[in-house]
Scaffold this active site. Structure first.
Site, PDB file in Angstrom:
ATOM      1  N   HIS A 213       0.665  -1.297   0.038  1.00  0.00           N
ATOM      2  CA  HIS A 213       0.165  -0.129   0.139  1.00  0.00           C
ATOM      3  C   HIS A 213       0.861   1.400  -0.003  1.00  0.00           C
ATOM      4  O   HIS A 213       0.482   2.418  -0.255  1.00  0.00           O
ATOM      5  CB  HIS A 213      -1.026  -0.052   1.426  1.00  0.00           C
ATOM      6  CG  HIS A 213      -1.837  -1.236   1.224  1.00  0.00           C
ATOM      7  ND1 HIS A 213      -2.822  -1.318  -0.007  1.00  0.00           N
ATOM      8  CD2 HIS A 213      -2.006  -2.253   1.964  1.00  0.00           C
ATOM      9  CE1 HIS A 213      -3.571  -2.502   0.180  1.00  0.00           C
ATOM     10  NE2 HIS A 213      -3.101  -2.933   1.342  1.00  0.00           N
TER      11      HIS A 213
ATOM     12  N   ARG B 271       7.270  -5.412   2.847  1.00  0.00           N
ATOM     13  CA  ARG B 271       6.122  -5.939   2.367  1.00  0.00           C
ATOM     14  C   ARG B 271       5.847  -6.009   0.960  1.00  0.00           C
ATOM     15  O   ARG B 271       5.830  -4.747   0.271  1.00  0.00           O
ATOM     16  CB  ARG B 271       4.779  -5.546   3.199  1.00  0.00           C
ATOM     17  CG  ARG B 271       3.838  -6.263   2.613  1.00  0.00           C
ATOM     18  CD  ARG B 271       2.586  -5.760   3.702  1.00  0.00           C
ATOM     19  NE  ARG B 271       1.960  -4.635   3.445  1.00  0.00           N
ATOM     20  CZ  ARG B 271       0.848  -4.151   3.953  1.00  0.00           C
ATOM     21  NH1 ARG B 271      -0.022  -5.130   4.610  1.00  0.00           N
ATOM     22  NH2 ARG B 271       0.126  -3.118   3.720  1.00  0.00           N
TER      23      ARG B 271
ATOM     24  N   GLU C  94      -4.780 -12.930   6.825  1.00  0.00           N
ATOM     25  CA  GLU C  94      -5.633 -11.835   6.910  1.00  0.00           C
ATOM     26  C   GLU C  94      -7.012 -11.910   6.308  1.00  0.00           C
ATOM     27  O   GLU C  94      -7.825 -11.006   5.899  1.00  0.00           O
ATOM     28  CB  GLU C  94      -4.994 -10.431   6.332  1.00  0.00           C
ATOM     29  CG  GLU C  94      -4.159 -10.417   5.235  1.00  0.00           C
ATOM     30  CD  GLU C  94      -3.797  -9.166   4.781  1.00  0.00           C
ATOM     31  OE1 GLU C  94      -3.774  -8.297   5.408  1.00  0.00           O
ATOM     32  OE2 GLU C  94      -2.725  -9.425   3.964  1.00  0.00           O
TER      33      GLU C  94
ATOM     34  N   ASP D 166      -7.619  -5.824   7.316  1.00  0.00           N
ATOM     35  CA  ASP D 166      -8.051  -6.846   6.262  1.00  0.00           C
ATOM     36  C   ASP D 166      -8.864  -8.121   7.033  1.00  0.00           C
ATOM     37  O   ASP D 166     -10.161  -8.491   6.598  1.00  0.00           O
ATOM     38  CB  ASP D 166      -7.157  -7.358   5.312  1.00  0.00           C
ATOM     39  CG  ASP D 166      -6.829  -6.435   4.387  1.00  0.00           C
ATOM     40  OD1 ASP D 166      -7.880  -6.033   3.529  1.00  0.00           O
ATOM     41  OD2 ASP D 166      -5.681  -6.281   4.155  1.00  0.00           O
TER      42      ASP D 166
HETATM   43  C1  3PY Z   1      -3.854  -5.133   7.515  1.00  0.00           C
HETATM   44  O1  3PY Z   1      -4.127  -4.889   8.782  1.00  0.00           O
HETATM   45  O2  3PY Z   1      -4.954  -5.885   6.775  1.00  0.00           O
HETATM   46  C2  3PY Z   1      -2.595  -5.029   7.171  1.00  0.00           C
HETATM   47  O3  3PY Z   1      -2.280  -5.429   5.940  1.00  0.00           O
HETATM   48  C3  3PY Z   1      -1.721  -4.212   7.963  1.00  0.00           C
HETATM   49  O4  3PY Z   1      -1.403  -2.968   7.290  1.00  0.00           O
HETATM   50 MG    MG Z   2      -3.896  -6.197   4.834  1.00  0.00          MG
END
Ligand code: 3PY
Ligand code: MG
Length: 264
Positions: free
Chosen positions: A51, A76, A155, A181
């Site tokens: 992101h 990441r 996630e 997420d």
């Molecule tokens: C999330 O919380 O989904 C992440 O990927 C952390 O930024």
């Molecule tokens: Mg995320």
């Protein structure tokens, strides 16, 4: 072995169960941002290429800026961008975090890109990593699988269902939970609510599964207080808010202080 014998101490710290690690999280694609934040007492720095706005060139220079300040730098990657994972390790990253790892086969593909044989199929070419570490080619090859970390993000609902199989993949060293997420997935898209009791229940479950599989557990915390709670919960490695939020809250508190004194 000649010269340096480690890529850096980070992998053994996090895999050894030291715990309590706090990392910076940087999306602004300027290596000088890494230089500045590396002066603070962070244990590591993560460059967010999912992101955040980093490209491979700026990330490679950012990794160098972190190393200059004695800090391990992880990246990441964007979803499924396993080709960049090995390029970032070649540039001297101490670890890679891959978002949206939803199955054992996702985890295997990720491990393949980040570990040399026999564990994976990482291709040879760590020119900058050898420059940064001072390791010979033979020593880098012999130690890279152990001394860089491959971290799968959990996630989604699919990832939660497959968490044990993901953790069972040999080349996966640890997991990283994305509470934002996860909260969207748990509510079927109804809400973004990363800091709730429902999410906390899932986080505690994932810490327990990590312990059972001897993997370390990482998580994103949206600010310092939340990061402290997550460390107390048992996470080994936490984020204490992103660069943009820290920059803006620093600015907001300076303006508020100036207005308070002016009015007083
Ligand atoms: C999330 O919380 O989904 C992440 O990927 C952390 O930024
Ligand atoms: Mg995320």
């Amino acid at each position: 072995m000649s010269g340096a014998t480690t890529i850096d101490a980070f992998a053994s710290r996090i895999k050894g169960g030291e715990g309590g690690l706090i990392s910076a999280w940087i999306g602004i694609p300027d290596p000088l941002f890494v230089n500045h934040l590396a002066q603070e007492a962070f244990d590591a720095i993560v460059l967010d290429m999912q992101h955040g706005i980093w490209d491979i060139g700026s990330a490679a220079v950012g990794i160098g800026q972190g190393r200059l300040a004695g800090k391990p730098v992880l990246a990441r990657i964007p979803v499924g961008d396993f080709a960049s994972a090995s390029r970032l390790l070649d540039a001297g990253a101490s670890g890679i975090i891959a978002p949206m790892i939803n199955s054992a086969s996702d985890a295997e593909a990720f491990a393949k890109a980040t570990k040399y044989p026999p564990l994976g199929e990482r291709s040879w070419g760590p020119t900058l990593a050898m420059n940064h570490t001072g390791l010979s080619a033979a020593d880098y090859l012999a130690t890279a699988n152990e001394q860089t970390v491959t971290i799968a993000m959990i996630e989604t609902r699919a990832a939660l269902d497959a968490a044990d199989e993901i953790m069972r993949v040999d080349g996966i060293d640890g997991i990283f939970v994305g509470p934002s997420d996860l909260s969207i997935a748990l509510s079927s898209g109804a809400k973004l609510a990363p800091d709730t009791a429902e999410v906390d229940g899932v986080l505690k479950h994932l810490i327990a599964r990590c312990r059972a599989h001897s993997k370390f557990a990482c998580v994103f915390g949206s600010n310092g207080e939340r990061a402290g709670e997550l460390l107390k919960m048992g996470f080994d490695f936490v984020i204490a808010g992103a660069d943009t939020q820290q920059l803006r809250s620093g600015a907001a508190s300076a303006i508020a202080a100036a207005r308070r004194v002016q009015a007083g």
